[in-house]
Design a protein around this motif. Structure first.
Motif, PDB file in Angstrom:
ATOM      1  N   ALA A  53       0.851  -1.190   0.000  1.00 29.79           N
ATOM      2  CA  ALA A  53       0.000   0.000   0.000  1.00 29.79           C
ATOM      3  C   ALA A  53       0.883   1.235   0.000  1.00 29.79           C
ATOM      4  N   ARG A  54       0.297   2.347  -0.399  1.00 29.69           N
ATOM      5  CA  ARG A  54       1.037   3.605  -0.358  1.00 29.69           C
ATOM      6  C   ARG A  54       0.844   4.212   1.033  1.00 29.69           C
ATOM      7  N   ALA A  55       1.576   3.675   1.980  1.00 28.13           N
ATOM      8  CA  ALA A  55       1.477   4.082   3.375  1.00 28.13           C
ATOM      9  C   ALA A  55       2.844   3.909   4.020  1.00 28.13           C
ATOM     10  N   PRO A  56       3.177   4.728   5.015  1.00 30.14           N
ATOM     11  CA  PRO A  56       4.511   4.658   5.629  1.00 30.14           C
ATOM     12  C   PRO A  56       4.873   3.276   6.134  1.00 30.14           C
ATOM     13  N   GLU A  57       3.941   2.602   6.811  1.00 29.28           N
ATOM     14  CA  GLU A  57       4.264   1.301   7.382  1.00 29.28           C
ATOM     15  C   GLU A  57       4.509   0.260   6.292  1.00 29.28           C
ATOM     16  N   ALA A  58       3.807   0.365   5.161  1.00 28.33           N
ATOM     17  CA  ALA A  58       3.997  -0.583   4.065  1.00 28.33           C
ATOM     18  C   ALA A  58       5.359  -0.372   3.398  1.00 28.33           C
ATOM     19  N   TYR A  59       5.748   0.880   3.219  1.00 28.33           N
ATOM     20  CA  TYR A  59       7.050   1.174   2.635  1.00 28.33           C
ATOM     21  C   TYR A  59       8.179   0.719   3.549  1.00 28.33           C
ATOM     22  N   ARG A  60       8.053   0.995   4.832  1.00 25.40           N
ATOM     23  CA  ARG A  60       9.098   0.597   5.778  1.00 25.40           C
ATOM     24  C   ARG A  60       9.214  -0.927   5.851  1.00 25.40           C
ATOM     25  N   ALA A  61       8.082  -1.623   5.745  1.00 28.12           N
ATOM     26  CA  ALA A  61       8.084  -3.075   5.868  1.00 28.12           C
ATOM     27  C   ALA A  61       8.960  -3.730   4.806  1.00 28.12           C
ATOM     28  N   VAL A  62       8.967  -3.176   3.577  1.00 32.45           N
ATOM     29  CA  VAL A  62       9.765  -3.805   2.518  1.00 32.45           C
ATOM     30  C   VAL A  62      11.117  -3.137   2.312  1.00 32.45           C
ATOM     31  N   PHE A  63      11.160  -1.802   2.292  1.00 29.49           N
ATOM     32  CA  PHE A  63      12.393  -1.113   1.918  1.00 29.49           C
ATOM     33  C   PHE A  63      13.404  -0.994   3.054  1.00 29.49           C
ATOM     34  N   VAL A  64      12.953  -1.071   4.290  1.00 33.11           N
ATOM     35  CA  VAL A  64      13.880  -1.010   5.427  1.00 33.11           C
ATOM     36  C   VAL A  64      13.953  -2.377   6.114  1.00 33.11           C
ATOM     37  N   ASP A  65      12.834  -2.818   6.681  1.00 32.69           N
ATOM     38  CA  ASP A  65      12.846  -4.105   7.384  1.00 32.69           C
ATOM     39  C   ASP A  65      13.073  -5.265   6.422  1.00 32.69           C
ATOM     40  N   GLY A  66      12.420  -5.233   5.263  1.00 29.82           N
ATOM     41  CA  GLY A  66      12.584  -6.310   4.293  1.00 29.82           C
ATOM     42  C   GLY A  66      14.004  -6.400   3.767  1.00 29.82           C
ATOM     43  N   LEU A  67      14.629  -5.255   3.548  1.00 26.78           N
ATOM     44  CA  LEU A  67      16.019  -5.238   3.096  1.00 26.78           C
ATOM     45  C   LEU A  67      16.934  -5.863   4.147  1.00 26.78           C
ATOM     46  N   ARG A  68      16.717  -5.517   5.392  1.00 29.40           N
ATOM     47  CA  ARG A  68      17.512  -6.109   6.478  1.00 29.40           C
ATOM     48  C   ARG A  68      17.264  -7.608   6.588  1.00 29.40           C
ATOM     49  N   ASN A  86       7.535   8.386   1.392  1.00 30.69           N
ATOM     50  CA  ASN A  86       8.175   7.446   0.474  1.00 30.69           C
ATOM     51  C   ASN A  86       9.638   7.799   0.241  1.00 30.69           C
ATOM     52  N   GLY A  87       9.912   9.069  -0.004  1.00 28.71           N
ATOM     53  CA  GLY A  87      11.293   9.501  -0.165  1.00 28.71           C
ATOM     54  C   GLY A  87      12.095   9.372   1.117  1.00 28.71           C
ATOM     55  N   GLN A  88      11.465   9.622   2.242  1.00 30.70           N
ATOM     56  CA  GLN A  88      12.163   9.500   3.520  1.00 30.70           C
ATOM     57  C   GLN A  88      12.592   8.072   3.786  1.00 30.70           C
ATOM     58  N   VAL A  89      11.706   7.113   3.498  1.00 30.73           N
ATOM     59  CA  VAL A  89      12.036   5.703   3.708  1.00 30.73           C
ATOM     60  C   VAL A  89      13.147   5.266   2.759  1.00 30.73           C
ATOM     61  N   MET A  90      13.054   5.668   1.490  1.00 28.26           N
ATOM     62  CA  MET A  90      14.083   5.312   0.519  1.00 28.26           C
ATOM     63  C   MET A  90      15.449   5.865   0.931  1.00 28.26           C
ATOM     64  N   TRP A  91      15.463   7.090   1.368  1.00 28.15           N
ATOM     65  CA  TRP A  91      16.715   7.731   1.766  1.00 28.15           C
ATOM     66  C   TRP A  91      17.309   7.038   2.997  1.00 28.15           C
ATOM     67  N   GLU A  92      16.469   6.642   3.927  1.00 27.79           N
ATOM     68  CA  GLU A  92      16.943   5.894   5.091  1.00 27.79           C
ATOM     69  C   GLU A  92      17.584   4.572   4.662  1.00 27.79           C
ATOM     70  N   ALA A  93      16.932   3.871   3.739  1.00 28.64           N
ATOM     71  CA  ALA A  93      17.480   2.600   3.265  1.00 28.64           C
ATOM     72  C   ALA A  93      18.800   2.804   2.524  1.00 28.64           C
ATOM     73  N   GLU A  94      18.881   3.832   1.700  1.00 32.00           N
ATOM     74  CA  GLU A  94      20.124   4.134   0.987  1.00 32.00           C
ATOM     75  C   GLU A  94      21.273   4.360   1.970  1.00 32.00           C
ATOM     76  N   GLN A  95      21.010   5.143   3.011  1.00 32.58           N
ATOM     77  CA  GLN A  95      22.054   5.444   3.990  1.00 32.58           C
ATOM     78  C   GLN A  95      22.509   4.188   4.718  1.00 32.58           C
ATOM     79  N   TRP A  96      21.558   3.304   5.034  1.00 31.84           N
ATOM     80  CA  TRP A  96      21.930   2.067   5.723  1.00 31.84           C
ATOM     81  C   TRP A  96      22.783   1.179   4.822  1.00 31.84           C
ATOM     82  N   LEU A  97      22.418   1.101   3.558  1.00 26.79           N
ATOM     83  CA  LEU A  97      23.178   0.284   2.614  1.00 26.79           C
ATOM     84  C   LEU A  97      24.606   0.795   2.430  1.00 26.79           C
TER      85      LEU A  97
END
Length: 278
Positions: free
Chosen positions: A73-88, A131-142
Protein backbone atom coordinates in the motif's frame (compact mmCIF):
# COMPACT_ATOMS: atom_id res chain seq x y z
CA UNK A 1 29.89 -21.17 -14.19
CA UNK A 2 27.69 -18.09 -14.55
CA UNK A 3 27.08 -15.82 -11.59
CA UNK A 4 23.91 -16.20 -9.57
CA UNK A 5 21.69 -13.14 -9.48
CA UNK A 6 18.66 -12.67 -7.26
CA UNK A 7 15.77 -10.39 -8.19
CA UNK A 8 14.26 -9.61 -4.79
CA UNK A 9 10.72 -8.49 -5.46
CA UNK A 10 10.22 -9.59 -9.06
CA UNK A 11 7.20 -7.75 -10.44
CA UNK A 12 6.82 -6.12 -13.84
CA UNK A 13 10.19 -4.33 -13.86
CA UNK A 14 11.89 -7.30 -12.22
CA UNK A 15 10.71 -9.72 -14.89
CA UNK A 16 12.09 -7.40 -17.56
CA UNK A 17 15.42 -7.30 -15.71
CA UNK A 18 15.42 -11.09 -15.39
CA UNK A 19 14.90 -11.58 -19.15
CA UNK A 20 17.79 -9.26 -19.94
CA UNK A 21 20.08 -11.08 -17.50
CA UNK A 22 19.13 -14.52 -18.82
CA UNK A 23 20.03 -13.36 -22.33
CA UNK A 24 23.48 -12.44 -21.00
CA UNK A 25 24.05 -15.88 -19.52
CA UNK A 26 23.41 -15.26 -15.82
CA UNK A 27 21.72 -17.76 -13.52
CA UNK A 28 18.67 -15.81 -12.40
CA UNK A 29 16.59 -16.42 -9.30
CA UNK A 30 13.43 -14.35 -8.87
CA UNK A 31 11.64 -13.93 -5.56
CA UNK A 32 7.93 -13.22 -5.31
CA UNK A 33 5.20 -13.91 -2.77
CA UNK A 34 3.11 -15.60 -5.45
CA UNK A 35 5.38 -16.75 -8.29
CA UNK A 36 3.86 -17.77 -11.63
CA UNK A 37 3.23 -21.44 -12.32
CA UNK A 38 4.80 -23.46 -15.10
CA UNK A 39 8.30 -23.98 -16.37
CA UNK A 40 10.48 -20.97 -16.96
CA UNK A 41 14.16 -20.21 -17.44
CA UNK A 42 13.77 -17.88 -14.47
CA UNK A 43 14.21 -19.84 -11.24
CA UNK A 44 11.21 -18.68 -9.26
CA UNK A 45 11.27 -18.61 -5.45
CA UNK A 46 8.25 -18.18 -3.21
CA UNK A 47 9.24 -15.84 -0.39
CA UNK A 48 8.15 -12.68 1.37
CA UNK A 49 10.62 -10.00 2.43
CA UNK A 50 8.42 -9.09 5.39
CA UNK A 51 8.43 -12.69 6.72
CA UNK A 52 12.00 -13.73 7.57
CA UNK A 53 11.05 -17.40 7.97
CA UNK A 54 10.24 -17.60 4.24
CA UNK A 55 13.75 -16.46 3.30
CA UNK A 56 15.61 -19.34 4.94
CA UNK A 57 15.59 -21.49 1.80
CA UNK A 58 17.20 -18.95 -0.54
CA UNK A 59 20.07 -20.45 -2.56
CA UNK A 60 23.66 -19.87 -1.56
CA UNK A 61 26.29 -18.17 -3.65
CA UNK A 62 24.22 -15.15 -4.68
CA UNK A 63 26.73 -12.72 -6.18
CA UNK A 64 24.45 -9.86 -7.23
CA UNK A 65 21.02 -8.67 -6.11
CA UNK A 66 18.47 -6.37 -7.71
CA UNK A 67 16.24 -5.14 -4.89
CA UNK A 68 12.92 -4.21 -6.52
CA UNK A 69 10.04 -4.78 -4.08
CA UNK A 70 6.58 -3.26 -4.35
CA UNK A 71 4.82 -2.19 -1.12
CA UNK A 72 1.35 -3.54 -0.38
CA UNK A 73 0.00 0.00 0.00
CA UNK A 74 1.04 3.60 -0.36
CA UNK A 75 1.48 4.08 3.37
CA UNK A 76 4.51 4.66 5.63
CA UNK A 77 4.26 1.30 7.38
CA UNK A 78 4.00 -0.58 4.06
CA UNK A 79 7.05 1.17 2.64
CA UNK A 80 9.10 0.60 5.78
CA UNK A 81 8.08 -3.08 5.87
CA UNK A 82 9.76 -3.81 2.52
CA UNK A 83 12.39 -1.11 1.92
CA UNK A 84 13.88 -1.01 5.43
CA UNK A 85 12.85 -4.11 7.38
CA UNK A 86 12.58 -6.31 4.29
CA UNK A 87 16.02 -5.24 3.10
CA UNK A 88 17.51 -6.11 6.48
CA UNK A 89 15.68 -9.44 6.53
CA UNK A 90 17.12 -10.35 3.14
CA UNK A 91 20.69 -9.43 3.98
CA UNK A 92 20.48 -11.33 7.25
CA UNK A 93 20.17 -14.59 5.27
CA UNK A 94 22.45 -13.88 2.30
CA UNK A 95 26.15 -14.70 2.44
CA UNK A 96 27.74 -11.25 2.34
CA UNK A 97 31.14 -12.78 1.58
CA UNK A 98 29.71 -13.99 -1.74
CA UNK A 99 27.63 -10.89 -2.43
CA UNK A 100 29.47 -8.50 -4.73
CA UNK A 101 26.81 -5.95 -5.58
CA UNK A 102 23.27 -4.89 -4.74
CA UNK A 103 21.32 -2.49 -6.94
CA UNK A 104 18.61 -0.78 -4.91
CA UNK A 105 15.66 0.64 -6.86
CA UNK A 106 15.24 3.94 -5.04
CA UNK A 107 13.19 6.95 -6.08
CA UNK A 108 13.64 10.54 -7.16
CA UNK A 109 11.27 11.24 -4.25
CA UNK A 110 14.41 11.50 -2.10
CA UNK A 111 14.81 15.00 -3.55
CA UNK A 112 12.79 17.99 -2.44
CA UNK A 113 11.59 21.19 -4.07
CA UNK A 114 14.05 22.66 -6.58
CA UNK A 115 11.91 24.80 -8.85
CA UNK A 116 13.50 25.08 -12.29
CA UNK A 117 16.93 23.93 -11.09
CA UNK A 118 18.66 20.87 -12.45
CA UNK A 119 18.98 18.01 -9.98
CA UNK A 120 21.59 15.26 -10.09
CA UNK A 121 23.38 12.81 -7.79
CA UNK A 122 25.26 15.63 -6.02
CA UNK A 123 22.02 17.36 -4.99
CA UNK A 124 21.43 16.76 -1.25
CA UNK A 125 18.34 14.63 -0.56
CA UNK A 126 15.51 16.45 1.21
CA UNK A 127 12.42 14.24 0.82
CA UNK A 128 9.04 15.91 1.23
CA UNK A 129 6.99 12.77 1.85
CA UNK A 130 7.27 9.41 3.61
CA UNK A 131 8.17 7.45 0.47
CA UNK A 132 11.29 9.50 -0.16
CA UNK A 133 12.16 9.50 3.52
CA UNK A 134 12.04 5.70 3.71
CA UNK A 135 14.08 5.31 0.52
CA UNK A 136 16.71 7.73 1.77
CA UNK A 137 16.94 5.89 5.09
CA UNK A 138 17.48 2.60 3.26
CA UNK A 139 20.12 4.13 0.99
CA UNK A 140 22.05 5.44 3.99
CA UNK A 141 21.93 2.07 5.72
CA UNK A 142 23.18 0.28 2.61
CA UNK A 143 26.11 2.68 2.31
CA UNK A 144 27.67 1.11 5.39
CA UNK A 145 27.60 -2.47 4.11
CA UNK A 146 30.78 -4.32 3.04
CA UNK A 147 29.60 -5.06 -0.52
CA UNK A 148 29.07 -2.59 -3.37
CA UNK A 149 25.64 -0.97 -3.09
CA UNK A 150 24.25 1.13 -5.95
CA UNK A 151 21.08 3.20 -5.60
CA UNK A 152 19.17 3.95 -8.81
CA UNK A 153 16.81 6.85 -8.10
CA UNK A 154 14.05 6.21 -10.60
CA UNK A 155 11.64 8.85 -11.85
CA UNK A 156 7.99 8.14 -12.68
CA UNK A 157 7.57 4.85 -14.53
CA UNK A 158 5.31 4.35 -17.53
CA UNK A 159 4.81 1.37 -19.80
CA UNK A 160 2.30 -1.30 -20.85
CA UNK A 161 1.15 -1.93 -17.27
CA UNK A 162 1.63 1.66 -16.13
CA UNK A 163 -0.96 3.69 -18.03
CA UNK A 164 -3.04 5.01 -15.14
CA UNK A 165 -2.26 8.58 -16.19
CA UNK A 166 -3.87 7.99 -19.59
CA UNK A 167 -7.02 6.64 -17.91
CA UNK A 168 -7.19 9.72 -15.70
CA UNK A 169 -6.65 12.05 -18.65
CA UNK A 170 -9.49 10.43 -20.56
CA UNK A 171 -11.73 10.80 -17.51
CA UNK A 172 -10.87 14.49 -17.20
CA UNK A 173 -9.40 13.93 -13.74
CA UNK A 174 -6.00 15.54 -14.32
CA UNK A 175 -4.92 19.10 -13.47
CA UNK A 176 -1.65 20.88 -14.14
CA UNK A 177 -0.25 24.21 -12.92
CA UNK A 178 0.08 26.84 -15.64
CA UNK A 179 1.10 30.01 -13.84
CA UNK A 180 4.01 28.42 -11.94
CA UNK A 181 6.06 25.82 -13.81
CA UNK A 182 6.34 22.35 -12.30
CA UNK A 183 8.73 19.85 -13.89
CA UNK A 184 7.82 16.25 -14.71
CA UNK A 185 10.35 13.42 -15.04
CA UNK A 186 9.64 9.98 -16.53
CA UNK A 187 11.32 6.76 -17.61
CA UNK A 188 9.91 3.85 -19.65
CA UNK A 189 9.80 0.55 -17.74
CA UNK A 190 12.01 -1.10 -20.38
CA UNK A 191 14.64 1.61 -19.93
CA UNK A 192 14.41 1.29 -16.14
CA UNK A 193 14.94 -2.46 -16.40
CA UNK A 194 17.84 -2.01 -18.81
CA UNK A 195 19.45 0.52 -16.46
CA UNK A 196 19.21 -1.92 -13.54
CA UNK A 197 20.77 -4.72 -15.60
CA UNK A 198 23.49 -2.30 -16.73
CA UNK A 199 24.34 -1.27 -13.17
CA UNK A 200 24.43 -4.86 -11.94
CA UNK A 201 27.30 -5.55 -14.35
CA UNK A 202 29.03 -2.16 -14.61
CA UNK A 203 32.69 -2.04 -13.56
CA UNK A 204 33.42 0.44 -10.75
CA UNK A 205 30.01 2.12 -10.55
CA UNK A 206 29.19 5.17 -8.49
CA UNK A 207 27.02 4.60 -5.43
CA UNK A 208 24.11 6.67 -6.80
CA UNK A 209 22.54 7.22 -10.22
CA UNK A 210 19.44 9.11 -11.33
CA UNK A 211 17.21 6.96 -13.55
CA UNK A 212 15.29 9.21 -15.92
CA UNK A 213 14.93 9.81 -19.66
CA UNK A 214 16.69 12.62 -21.53
CA UNK A 215 13.77 15.06 -21.59
CA UNK A 216 12.28 16.51 -18.42
CA UNK A 217 9.14 18.46 -19.32
CA UNK A 218 6.92 21.05 -17.67
CA UNK A 219 4.00 19.08 -16.28
CA UNK A 220 1.41 21.02 -18.26
CA UNK A 221 3.33 20.40 -21.52
CA UNK A 222 3.47 16.65 -20.89
CA UNK A 223 -0.21 16.44 -19.92
CA UNK A 224 -1.39 18.65 -22.79
CA UNK A 225 0.53 16.63 -25.36
CA UNK A 226 -0.72 13.31 -23.99
CA UNK A 227 -4.32 14.57 -23.85
CA UNK A 228 -4.16 15.61 -27.51
CA UNK A 229 -2.59 12.25 -28.37
CA UNK A 230 -5.53 10.25 -26.96
CA UNK A 231 -8.35 12.72 -27.67
CA UNK A 232 -8.87 13.46 -23.97
CA UNK A 233 -10.49 16.65 -22.65
CA UNK A 234 -8.21 19.71 -22.27
CA UNK A 235 -6.22 19.64 -19.03
CA UNK A 236 -7.51 22.21 -16.58
CA UNK A 237 -5.33 24.53 -14.53
CA UNK A 238 -4.72 23.28 -11.02
CA UNK A 239 -2.20 22.85 -8.24
CA UNK A 240 1.04 20.93 -8.58
CA UNK A 241 1.10 17.42 -7.11
CA UNK A 242 1.41 17.61 -3.32
CA UNK A 243 4.63 16.64 -1.55
CA UNK A 244 6.50 15.91 -4.78
CA UNK A 245 8.53 19.02 -5.50
CA UNK A 246 9.48 20.47 -8.86
CA UNK A 247 12.85 19.45 -10.25
CA UNK A 248 14.56 18.83 -13.56
CA UNK A 249 16.35 15.51 -13.22
CA UNK A 250 19.61 14.95 -15.10
CA UNK A 251 20.73 11.49 -16.26
CA UNK A 252 24.21 12.72 -17.24
CA UNK A 253 26.00 10.33 -14.86
CA UNK A 254 24.08 7.33 -16.14
CA UNK A 255 24.80 8.30 -19.75
CA UNK A 256 28.49 8.80 -18.91
CA UNK A 257 28.58 5.19 -17.66
CA UNK A 258 27.77 4.01 -21.18
CA UNK A 259 24.01 3.65 -20.82
CA UNK A 260 21.52 5.18 -23.24
CA UNK A 261 17.75 5.15 -22.88
CA UNK A 262 15.73 3.88 -25.84
CA UNK A 263 12.86 6.28 -25.21
CA UNK A 264 14.52 9.66 -24.73
CA UNK A 265 11.23 11.59 -24.55
CA UNK A 266 8.20 10.19 -22.68
CA UNK A 267 5.86 11.56 -25.34
CA UNK A 268 7.45 9.28 -27.94
CA UNK A 269 7.28 6.34 -25.55
CA UNK A 270 3.59 6.94 -24.84
CA UNK A 271 2.86 7.39 -28.55
CA UNK A 272 4.41 4.00 -29.26
CA UNK A 273 2.45 2.33 -26.45
CA UNK A 274 -0.84 3.85 -27.56
CA UNK A 275 -0.34 3.49 -31.31
CA UNK A 276 -0.90 7.24 -31.58
CA UNK A 277 0.75 9.98 -33.59
CA UNK A 278 3.09 12.29 -31.67
Amino acid sequence: MSERILIAGCGDVGERVARLLLARGYEVYAMRRHPPEGTDAIRWLQADLTRPETLAALPGGIARVAFLPTPDARAPEAYRAVFVDGLRNLLDVLDETALRRLVFASSSAVYGEHGDAWVDETTPPAPLNFNGQVMWEAEQWLAGKPFQAVALRLAGLYGPRHLQLIDRLRAGQVRAPRTQQHWANRIHVDDAAAAIAHLLALSNPHSVYVGVDDTPLPLNVLYDDLARMVGAPPVADGPAPANVGSKRLSNARLRASGFQVHWSDARDGYAHLLGAAR
